[in-house]
Enzyme design. Structure first.
Site, PDB file in Angstrom:
ATOM      1  N   GLU A  42       0.876  -1.156   0.000  1.00 27.51           N
ATOM      2  CA  GLU A  42       0.000   0.000   0.000  1.00 27.51           C
ATOM      3  C   GLU A  42       0.928   1.224   0.000  1.00 27.51           C
ATOM      4  O   GLU A  42       1.814   1.295   0.854  1.00 27.51           O
ATOM      5  CB  GLU A  42      -0.852  -0.037   1.269  1.00 27.51           C
ATOM      6  CG  GLU A  42      -2.078   0.817   1.207  1.00 27.51           C
ATOM      7  CD  GLU A  42      -2.913   0.681   2.479  1.00 27.51           C
ATOM      8  OE1 GLU A  42      -3.597   1.646   2.810  1.00 27.51           O
ATOM      9  OE2 GLU A  42      -2.863  -0.388   3.132  1.00 27.51           O
ATOM     10  N   ARG A 273       4.536 -13.386   9.481  1.00 28.92           N
ATOM     11  CA  ARG A 273       5.213 -12.117   9.252  1.00 28.92           C
ATOM     12  C   ARG A 273       6.470 -12.044  10.120  1.00 28.92           C
ATOM     13  O   ARG A 273       6.602 -12.762  11.112  1.00 28.92           O
ATOM     14  CB  ARG A 273       4.292 -10.933   9.516  1.00 28.92           C
ATOM     15  CG  ARG A 273       3.926 -10.707  10.961  1.00 28.92           C
ATOM     16  CD  ARG A 273       3.269  -9.340  11.163  1.00 28.92           C
ATOM     17  NE  ARG A 273       2.198  -9.059  10.211  1.00 28.92           N
ATOM     18  CZ  ARG A 273       2.102  -7.914   9.515  1.00 28.92           C
ATOM     19  NH1 ARG A 273       2.982  -6.955   9.663  1.00 28.92           N
ATOM     20  NH2 ARG A 273       1.110  -7.723   8.698  1.00 28.92           N
ATOM     21  N   LYS A 283       3.342   0.586  10.972  1.00 33.28           N
ATOM     22  CA  LYS A 283       3.506   1.890  10.326  1.00 33.28           C
ATOM     23  C   LYS A 283       3.130   3.014  11.277  1.00 33.28           C
ATOM     24  O   LYS A 283       3.735   4.078  11.283  1.00 33.28           O
ATOM     25  CB  LYS A 283       2.612   1.979   9.086  1.00 33.28           C
ATOM     26  CG  LYS A 283       3.202   1.293   7.866  1.00 33.28           C
ATOM     27  CD  LYS A 283       2.226   1.329   6.705  1.00 33.28           C
ATOM     28  CE  LYS A 283       2.741   0.441   5.575  1.00 33.28           C
ATOM     29  NZ  LYS A 283       1.695   0.055   4.643  1.00 33.28           N
TER      30      LYS A 283
HETATM   31  P1  ATP Z   1      -0.706  -1.828   6.842  1.00 37.20           P
HETATM   32  O1  ATP Z   1      -1.534  -2.932   6.271  1.00 37.20           O
HETATM   33  O2  ATP Z   1      -0.829  -1.610   8.292  1.00 37.20           O
HETATM   34  O3  ATP Z   1      -0.769  -0.572   6.065  1.00 37.20           O
HETATM   35  P2  ATP Z   1       1.528  -3.428   5.995  1.00 37.20           P
HETATM   36  O4  ATP Z   1       2.841  -3.469   6.688  1.00 37.20           O
HETATM   37  O5  ATP Z   1       0.722  -4.648   5.858  1.00 37.20           O
HETATM   38  O6  ATP Z   1       0.790  -2.276   6.728  1.00 37.20           O
HETATM   39  P3  ATP Z   1       1.490  -3.245   3.147  1.00 37.20           P
HETATM   40  O7  ATP Z   1       1.973  -2.149   2.291  1.00 37.20           O
HETATM   41  O8  ATP Z   1       0.086  -3.654   3.025  1.00 37.20           O
HETATM   42  O9  ATP Z   1       1.805  -2.798   4.591  1.00 37.20           O
HETATM   43  O10 ATP Z   1       2.434  -4.496   2.974  1.00 37.20           O
HETATM   44  C1  ATP Z   1       2.820  -5.004   1.723  1.00 37.20           C
HETATM   45  C2  ATP Z   1       3.170  -6.446   1.840  1.00 37.20           C
HETATM   46  O11 ATP Z   1       4.214  -6.635   2.783  1.00 37.20           O
HETATM   47  C3  ATP Z   1       1.989  -7.262   2.303  1.00 37.20           C
HETATM   48  O12 ATP Z   1       1.878  -8.390   1.466  1.00 37.20           O
HETATM   49  C4  ATP Z   1       2.339  -7.662   3.689  1.00 37.20           C
HETATM   50  O13 ATP Z   1       1.827  -8.923   4.003  1.00 37.20           O
HETATM   51  C5  ATP Z   1       3.868  -7.668   3.674  1.00 37.20           C
HETATM   52  N1  ATP Z   1       4.390  -7.379   5.007  1.00 37.20           N
HETATM   53  C6  ATP Z   1       4.148  -6.297   5.754  1.00 37.20           C
HETATM   54  N2  ATP Z   1       4.743  -6.400   6.959  1.00 37.20           N
HETATM   55  C7  ATP Z   1       5.395  -7.584   6.964  1.00 37.20           C
HETATM   56  C8  ATP Z   1       6.198  -8.277   7.921  1.00 37.20           C
HETATM   57  N3  ATP Z   1       6.461  -7.766   9.134  1.00 37.20           N
HETATM   58  N4  ATP Z   1       6.705  -9.485   7.568  1.00 37.20           N
HETATM   59  C9  ATP Z   1       6.464 -10.003   6.361  1.00 37.20           C
HETATM   60  N5  ATP Z   1       5.707  -9.414   5.420  1.00 37.20           N
HETATM   61  C10 ATP Z   1       5.180  -8.214   5.712  1.00 37.20           C
HETATM   62 MG    MG Z   2      -1.290  -4.398   4.575  1.00 39.18          MG
END
Ligand code: ATP
Ligand code: MG
Length: 594
Positions: A42, A273, A283
């Site tokens: 995102e 994760r 975030k």
């Molecule tokens: P949010 O959903 O709170 O905005 P997010 O960290 O999930 O935050 P995204 O931009 O949606 O942010 O993440 C992009 C990809 O990175 C997603 O597929 C997510 O599953 C993966 N991702 C995010 N954080 C982690 C993590 N700590 N470990 C592994 N993969 C992650």
């Molecule tokens: Mg996300």
């Protein structure tokens, strides 16, 4: 397209459940030999080391199987998105060594089709416009133990639904007046299946589609359809989406039945994760740390962002090595920060040239060394790699040494300089401590030694002279001053904000009407209370003359201190700034004074 290999380790990568699934799918020809993954960020923040795990996994699995990995911006939530983030995310993925080639997509590319598909669901009696308030919807949704109840709007006619949905799109209603919901199963034990909302009204411009839309699709609906449109084979996401998988399958299955999507459909797989100790990855928390000025911006070298890790001195190889070492699993766990730090040590131990820096200088005067004499001592650039050559260090009567290499009253086992003791000055001579100069209040301001000319390193017999200590030094007239930032871990507590030993628990019941419930680490207290006040210490140090002209982002081992990088933002030839990436060994918690 070009796909960089995910790791440069000579060992074959360890297998994991995703590698096995893909191998099996290739064996059974489930997708006609195709492997198509995607990384779907995102564009609402900077990438961090957790994202790097996902990037290495998705791009890595594709590369290993001669497949492709798409970069898809999940831009369904226009309030929070920003072009600047998109550019930063692209740069970070490239920096890590991966390339999406022509496969750069946006969920917003599919807004027209998503809208048509929603109309299809309405016409099939599988979606309806809900006009209850969010509170009412939440109340009717039921709980984990009780089923949900139908709202009075659930049985609207297809005509009414189509008309209302069109008027929602055309901007006739204010935000929040209605949502479009799928009609699935209010009694499902899985709350995600209890008529989840798939569209909401938002009178807001989108950075790509402008003012074309007043309704925006929600994540669960958009994501699976985007995957299917792009003909993704393996849709890999984190564990909190496990309970969303039935919804993922339900949506694309219905559309495929209607001939609107092509089979074989993508399959979602979940992995744990990354949770890393002594840092945070939410975030929202990272934003607070930046906004409240606990660090110097998103690329502060203490931050777990890729921009921060890069400035800290991490190389792409070290992060890919980390992703490979931690592997992937299906259950949550915490990885200790030392695992990440060790990856950097392993990479830089191989690649970084050695240099001398004196971080906390005190003067050493060699009483019997001729005034004005300068001689060159040769120091290897890498102890295991003679092919990297040697460089000359000037030796003179006055030297800088580390303050803690001298002790007036040495504790037991102290083998460096103390009155009467002998040490070797690395690559130079053995010296014996003859006395000290003190200021008015008794602080040692200089150390005096005598040297023995016959002990010069490299001359026959010199190295046989037995001394236990071996310290580094720089010639006072030749050394250059440099700012050195001694970075350490961002937090003092392994799980910031959480009591020691607390078990990781997470609610997965976040979908439905409450979209965008972000993942967050559960907390027992304010995580900011666990920040490390010593996470950054700045010193003015002395460095070898050549270091003062270092190109930006050059990494070195400063002998006996650790690995350092010339700061890519602030360092200038002639006015160097070095960041400590990591100490030579894992000394966390063992030496609180460092
Ligand atoms: P949010 O959903 O709170 O905005 P997010 O960290 O999930 O935050 P995204 O931009 O949606 O942010 O993440 C992009 C990809 O990175 C997603 O597929 C997510 O599953 C993966 N991702 C995010 N954080 C982690 C993590 N700590 N470990 C592994 N993969 C992650
Ligand atoms: Mg996300």
């Amino acid at each position: 397209m070009t796909v960089a290999l995910p790791h440069n380790s000579s060992q074959a990568p360890a297998s994991n459940f995703l590698r096995q699934i893909i191998a099996e799918d290739l064996r059974t020809n489930k997708y006609g030999g195709r492997v198509v993954t995607r990384f779907p960020p995102e564009p609402n923040g900077y990438l961090h080391i957790g994202h790097a795990k996902s990037i290495c996994l998705n791009f890595g699995l594709a590369a290993e199987n001669r497949g492709v990995c798409h970069l898809r911006f999940d831009d369904t939530n226009p309030v929070k998105e920003d072009l600047e983030y998109e550019e930063a995310i692209k740069a970070a993925v490239h920096w890590l060594g991966f390339d999406w080639g022509p496969h750069l997509y946006h969920a917003s590319d599919y807004f027209d089709r998503l809208y048509q598909f929603a109309r299809h669901f309405i016409k099939a009696g599988l979606a309806y416009v809900e006009s209850s308030t969010p509170d009412e919807m939440r109340r009717l949704r039921g709980t984990l133990t009780e089923p949900g109840y139908p709202s009075p709007y659930r049985d609207r006619s297809v005509e009414d639904n189509l008309d209302l949905f069109r008027r929602m799109k055309e901007g006739e209603f204010p935000d929040g007046a209605h949502v479009l919901r799928l009609k699935i199963d209010l009694a499902s034990p899985n709350i995600n299946m209890r008529d989840p909302a798939i569209y909401r009204i938002r009178h807001i411009s989108h950075h790509r589609t402008g003012d074309k839309w007043c309704v925006y699709p929600l994540y669960d609906y958009t994501h699976c359809i985007s995957d299917a449109i792009e003909r993704i084979t393996h849709s890999i996401c984190t564990l909190e989406f496990q309970d969303h998988r039935p919804l993922y399958d339900w949506v694309i299955e219905r559309l495929a039945e209607a001939g609107l999507l092509q089979r074989p459909l993508p399959q979602q797989y979940e992995f744990a994760r990354l949770n890393l100790t002594y840092t945070v990855m939410s975030k929202r928390k990272l934003l607070r740390i930046v906004d409240e000025d606990y660090v110097d911006g998103w690329d502060d070298p203490r931050m777990p962002t890729l921009a921060g890790l890069r400035r800290r001195g991490y190389t792409p190889e070290s992060i890919r090595l980390f992703a490979e070492r931690i592997g992937v699993s299906k259950s949550d766990s915490w990885i200790d920060m030392s695992v990440l730090e060790d990856c950097l040590r392993d990479i830089l131990n191989e690649s970084a040239e050695r240099r001398i820096a004196v971080l906390d200088p005190i003067k050493l005067i060699i009483d019997n060394y001729p005034e004005g004499r300068i001689e060159e001592c040769l120091a290897p650039n890498h102890p295991q790699k003679p092919e990297l050559g040697r460089r000359a260090l000037n030796f003179s009567k006055e030297l800088w040494i580390e303050r803690d290499d001298f002790e007036e009253q040495p504790p037991k086992g102290f083998f460096r300089l103390s009155p009467g003791a002998e040490v070797r000055l690395r690559y130079a001579f053995v010296v014996r401590c003859a006395g000290v100069d003190k200021d008015d209040v008794g602080n040692v301001v200089a150390v005096h030694c005598t040297y023995d000319e016959a002990t010069r390193s490299g001359t026959p017999g010199a190295e046989t002279r037995k001394v236990k200590g071996n310290i580094h030094w720089l010639s006072v007239p030749h050394a250059r001053r440099s700012e050195v930032r001694l970075y350490d871990r961002l937090f003092l507590a392994p799980q910031p904000g959480r009591a020691a030993g607390a078990v990781l628990a997470r609610s997965t019941m976040t979908a439905g009407v409450d979209d965008d419930v972000p993942f967050d680490e559960p907390a027992d207290r304010n995580f900011l209370d666990d920040l490390n006040p010593q996470g950054k210490r700045t010193v003015i140090a002395y460095v070898e003359p050549a270091l003062a002209e270092s190109a930006s982002e050059t990494r070195y081992q400063f002998e006996r201190h650790g690995y350092f990088v010339s700061d890519m933002r602030d360092s200038r030839p002639g006015a160097p700034v070095f960041n400590r990436a990591v100490t030579l060994r894992d000394s966390w918690g063992k030496n609180p004074a460092r």
